[in-house]
Motif scaffolding. Sequence first.
Motif, PDB file in Angstrom:
ATOM      1  N   ARG A  24      -5.877 -12.200   3.894  1.00  0.00           N
ATOM      2  CA  ARG A  24      -7.285 -12.400   4.243  1.00  0.00           C
ATOM      3  C   ARG A  24      -8.224 -11.746   3.240  1.00  0.00           C
ATOM      4  O   ARG A  24      -9.284 -12.299   2.904  1.00  0.00           O
ATOM      5  CB  ARG A  24      -7.544 -11.826   5.642  1.00  0.00           C
ATOM      6  CG  ARG A  24      -9.010 -11.911   6.084  1.00  0.00           C
ATOM      7  CD  ARG A  24      -9.180 -11.465   7.526  1.00  0.00           C
ATOM      8  NE  ARG A  24      -9.167 -10.030   7.689  1.00  0.00           N
ATOM      9  CZ  ARG A  24     -10.218  -9.240   7.511  1.00  0.00           C
ATOM     10  NH1 ARG A  24     -11.366  -9.751   7.091  1.00  0.00           N
ATOM     11  NH2 ARG A  24     -10.138  -7.940   7.714  1.00  0.00           N
ATOM     12  N   ALA A  25      -7.840 -10.558   2.713  1.00  0.00           N
ATOM     13  CA  ALA A  25      -8.742  -9.754   1.895  1.00  0.00           C
ATOM     14  C   ALA A  25      -8.482  -9.879   0.394  1.00  0.00           C
ATOM     15  O   ALA A  25      -9.144  -9.194  -0.396  1.00  0.00           O
ATOM     16  CB  ALA A  25      -8.640  -8.288   2.313  1.00  0.00           C
ATOM     17  N   GLY A  26      -7.538 -10.709   0.005  1.00  0.00           N
ATOM     18  CA  GLY A  26      -7.324 -10.960  -1.413  1.00  0.00           C
ATOM     19  C   GLY A  26      -6.373 -10.024  -2.122  1.00  0.00           C
ATOM     20  O   GLY A  26      -6.337  -9.989  -3.355  1.00  0.00           O
ATOM     21  N   LEU A  27      -5.568  -9.280  -1.375  1.00  0.00           N
ATOM     22  CA  LEU A  27      -4.539  -8.443  -1.996  1.00  0.00           C
ATOM     23  C   LEU A  27      -3.309  -9.298  -2.311  1.00  0.00           C
ATOM     24  O   LEU A  27      -3.031 -10.291  -1.632  1.00  0.00           O
ATOM     25  CB  LEU A  27      -4.114  -7.300  -1.070  1.00  0.00           C
ATOM     26  CG  LEU A  27      -5.045  -6.103  -0.907  1.00  0.00           C
ATOM     27  CD1 LEU A  27      -6.226  -6.428  -0.003  1.00  0.00           C
ATOM     28  CD2 LEU A  27      -4.269  -4.909  -0.335  1.00  0.00           C
ATOM     29  N   TYR A  28      -2.546  -8.892  -3.307  1.00  0.00           N
ATOM     30  CA  TYR A  28      -1.296  -9.578  -3.634  1.00  0.00           C
ATOM     31  C   TYR A  28      -0.104  -8.977  -2.900  1.00  0.00           C
ATOM     32  O   TYR A  28       1.003  -9.504  -2.977  1.00  0.00           O
ATOM     33  CB  TYR A  28      -1.063  -9.545  -5.142  1.00  0.00           C
ATOM     34  CG  TYR A  28      -1.945 -10.521  -5.874  1.00  0.00           C
ATOM     35  CD1 TYR A  28      -1.513 -11.808  -6.160  1.00  0.00           C
ATOM     36  CD2 TYR A  28      -3.240 -10.157  -6.263  1.00  0.00           C
ATOM     37  CE1 TYR A  28      -2.335 -12.716  -6.829  1.00  0.00           C
ATOM     38  CE2 TYR A  28      -4.071 -11.047  -6.933  1.00  0.00           C
ATOM     39  CZ  TYR A  28      -3.604 -12.324  -7.210  1.00  0.00           C
ATOM     40  OH  TYR A  28      -4.430 -13.222  -7.857  1.00  0.00           O
ATOM     41  N   LEU A  29      -0.301  -7.851  -2.213  1.00  0.00           N
ATOM     42  CA  LEU A  29       0.760  -7.215  -1.440  1.00  0.00           C
ATOM     43  C   LEU A  29       1.241  -8.146  -0.339  1.00  0.00           C
ATOM     44  O   LEU A  29       0.439  -8.755   0.364  1.00  0.00           O
ATOM     45  CB  LEU A  29       0.225  -5.916  -0.831  1.00  0.00           C
ATOM     46  CG  LEU A  29       1.230  -4.999  -0.130  1.00  0.00           C
ATOM     47  CD1 LEU A  29       2.151  -4.357  -1.148  1.00  0.00           C
ATOM     48  CD2 LEU A  29       0.490  -3.923   0.660  1.00  0.00           C
ATOM     49  N   ARG A  30       2.566  -8.247  -0.173  1.00  0.00           N
ATOM     50  CA  ARG A  30       3.159  -9.108   0.853  1.00  0.00           C
ATOM     51  C   ARG A  30       4.241  -8.351   1.621  1.00  0.00           C
ATOM     52  O   ARG A  30       4.755  -7.324   1.155  1.00  0.00           O
ATOM     53  CB  ARG A  30       3.780 -10.361   0.221  1.00  0.00           C
ATOM     54  CG  ARG A  30       2.759 -11.274  -0.451  1.00  0.00           C
ATOM     55  CD  ARG A  30       1.839 -11.933   0.577  1.00  0.00           C
ATOM     56  NE  ARG A  30       0.873 -12.836  -0.045  1.00  0.00           N
ATOM     57  CZ  ARG A  30      -0.356 -12.505  -0.401  1.00  0.00           C
ATOM     58  NH1 ARG A  30      -0.798 -11.259  -0.195  1.00  0.00           N
ATOM     59  NH2 ARG A  30      -1.173 -13.385  -0.947  1.00  0.00           N
ATOM     60  N   LYS A  31       4.598  -8.903   2.771  1.00  0.00           N
ATOM     61  CA  LYS A  31       5.643  -8.281   3.584  1.00  0.00           C
ATOM     62  C   LYS A  31       6.934  -8.132   2.803  1.00  0.00           C
ATOM     63  O   LYS A  31       7.669  -7.153   2.964  1.00  0.00           O
ATOM     64  CB  LYS A  31       5.867  -9.100   4.855  1.00  0.00           C
ATOM     65  CG  LYS A  31       6.868  -8.463   5.824  1.00  0.00           C
ATOM     66  CD  LYS A  31       7.007  -9.269   7.102  1.00  0.00           C
ATOM     67  CE  LYS A  31       7.987  -8.596   8.060  1.00  0.00           C
ATOM     68  NZ  LYS A  31       8.151  -9.364   9.325  1.00  0.00           N
ATOM     69  N   ALA A  32       7.230  -9.096   1.933  1.00  0.00           N
ATOM     70  CA  ALA A  32       8.446  -9.010   1.121  1.00  0.00           C
ATOM     71  C   ALA A  32       8.419  -7.790   0.203  1.00  0.00           C
ATOM     72  O   ALA A  32       9.464  -7.166  -0.056  1.00  0.00           O
ATOM     73  CB  ALA A  32       8.608 -10.287   0.295  1.00  0.00           C
ATOM     74  N   ASP A  33       7.250  -7.424  -0.315  1.00  0.00           N
ATOM     75  CA  ASP A  33       7.130  -6.217  -1.144  1.00  0.00           C
ATOM     76  C   ASP A  33       7.419  -4.971  -0.324  1.00  0.00           C
ATOM     77  O   ASP A  33       8.094  -4.047  -0.795  1.00  0.00           O
ATOM     78  CB  ASP A  33       5.720  -6.121  -1.740  1.00  0.00           C
ATOM     79  CG  ASP A  33       5.401  -7.251  -2.703  1.00  0.00           C
ATOM     80  OD1 ASP A  33       6.223  -7.522  -3.589  1.00  0.00           O
ATOM     81  OD2 ASP A  33       4.322  -7.857  -2.545  1.00  0.00           O
ATOM     82  N   LEU A  34       6.900  -4.942   0.884  1.00  0.00           N
ATOM     83  CA  LEU A  34       7.140  -3.799   1.772  1.00  0.00           C
ATOM     84  C   LEU A  34       8.615  -3.712   2.139  1.00  0.00           C
ATOM     85  O   LEU A  34       9.223  -2.636   2.121  1.00  0.00           O
ATOM     86  CB  LEU A  34       6.281  -3.930   3.028  1.00  0.00           C
ATOM     87  CG  LEU A  34       4.767  -3.849   2.806  1.00  0.00           C
ATOM     88  CD1 LEU A  34       4.019  -4.395   4.015  1.00  0.00           C
ATOM     89  CD2 LEU A  34       4.343  -2.413   2.515  1.00  0.00           C
ATOM     90  N   ALA A  35       9.222  -4.847   2.469  1.00  0.00           N
ATOM     91  CA  ALA A  35      10.629  -4.862   2.881  1.00  0.00           C
ATOM     92  C   ALA A  35      11.555  -4.419   1.750  1.00  0.00           C
ATOM     93  O   ALA A  35      12.620  -3.837   1.999  1.00  0.00           O
ATOM     94  CB  ALA A  35      11.008  -6.258   3.359  1.00  0.00           C
ATOM     95  N   ALA A  36      11.169  -4.690   0.519  1.00  0.00           N
ATOM     96  CA  ALA A  36      12.021  -4.345  -0.622  1.00  0.00           C
ATOM     97  C   ALA A  36      11.880  -2.896  -1.056  1.00  0.00           C
ATOM     98  O   ALA A  36      12.677  -2.404  -1.869  1.00  0.00           O
ATOM     99  CB  ALA A  36      11.687  -5.263  -1.804  1.00  0.00           C
TER     100      ALA A  36
END
Length: 581
Positions: free
Chosen positions: A262-274
Amino acid sequence: MRSCHRAYLILLLATVVTQLSGQSTTGKGDRIYGPNFATRSPILARHGMAATSHPLATQIALDILKQGGTAIDAAIAANAALGVIEPNNGGIGGDLFALVWSARDHKLYGLNASGRSPKGLTYDGLKTRLGSRAQLPLYGPLSVSVPGAVDGWFQLHQRFGKLAMRTLLAPSIRYARDGVPVPQVIAYSWQVAAKRLAASENVIGEFANFRRTFLIDGKAPVEGQLFRNPDLATTYEKLAAGGRDAFYKGSLADAMDRYARRAGLYLRKADLAAHQSTWVEPTTVNYRGYDVYELPPNGQGISVLQMLNILEGYDLKKLGHNSADYLHLLVEAKKLAFEDRARYYADPDFSTIPLSWLLNKTYAASRRKLINPQRASERLDAGDPALRAGDTVYLTVADDAGNMVSLIQSNMLEFGSGMVPDGLGFVFHNRGTSFTLQPGHANVYAPGKRPFNTIIPGFVTKDGQPFLSFGVMGGAMQPQGHLQVLCNIIDFGMNVQEAGDAARFSHSGSSEPVGTLMTDGGRLALESGITPAVRTALEQRGHHLAETDFFGGYQAIRWDAVNRVYWGATEMRKDGQAAGY
């Protein structure tokens, strides 16, 4: 350090000085024993000790120790509390580093819990987004990398913890819901940071969540005002129930992913999971019989070791504490080490770092020859291995079993990126802004890479026994602070409280890992305890004096192996407290 980051810190200090000077013209009182620059005596205790930047966090750590928790349990509980009561400087949207002395193993462990850049943003994609800009913005979507602190908590807890995480987070949950009064220094810096971020709202983009979470009726809290963060209380409850996976793979990760889109970040759940933290071998050099430990890059800790190696060739005590000769040598050693820091310090998964060469005594001797004892350097180069001959919270806790932890955790700048994921109560850090865009540089941006990181815990052993767990907060001031504290203790025999209270210098303008270069020798700021005669002598040697700067914030615990007593200290530049039992 970026010029705007430096300008912010100068503004912060100037604000504090103005406020304090306007309150009273009364001078400092006199101590009946010991040097008058010390603000108090060290804290002494046998069974446990905690030193943090907020008295309530210190009390929480002691409560955990008295419940049978380890030093590591107490450190996690205190760090969680600081995310509530000092949210400008730390929180679970940031990174964490720790050094842990295990009494059982008689060994020092190192943990790097810093996060990586989003894998979905390539170098070319980043360049396209930036357009003509030569550096990443300090705030907003492009400055955000994966937060590593939560995984750091659980890694520490799994290896060294004893009490349930629910127990460790309970005091913070209570403070977040019921509210906590904001102390003096935190209130000042909160107000300055809020104004700074509001002025950059066009860069940040989504800023409504920050206002709702960290402002009260549209304003930063003032000293003594109650601050509540019910969203963070709920987030902590989810961590207590679901563990680290709740943050990196579960409902909290889902909420961060939705917000990022929504806010334009490139961070994704896959980044967090890894994401995963890394247990690393601490690096060390021996300085006058003391083994000083720092963590290896992507942090800046080894710059402390490089400076110590250079300075070992001088009789610093003979020069006199904070004399012009003494300060000149420390500043010049800092400049030399920071040239290597600017070129070589980066994520070791992406670059080969010549660590053993950088910490070699022979290399230090060659760098020492570059120091002119009568003239400040204006331009320097990093060493060449091809030529070789062969805003942050820090806390430390110690327990009755002899375990000690040196832990530092940060949003980078105060309130980091300025972006608060919906309903979670914390701000994403802006550590991603520490990359450079220069192709071929060790710290050049790449997806899935850890950026250069400034936060560094410190630890010292003597004859194989723990001696000192310590840290100094404040960006590029951190290694300079480590150096001055260590010289105060080792070279000048100060106790742990005196070592932190003594007047400091802060040098800015060195070459930086973001690609900027020192061209004019930088700027040297001196605290008021350094005499006018010394200031004049340093100017005559070519140092460019700055009116003011940021001089850090220090906590320490020393172990007295003879009497089996902990000595605790926290300096006067923060709201902190050292306490034991």
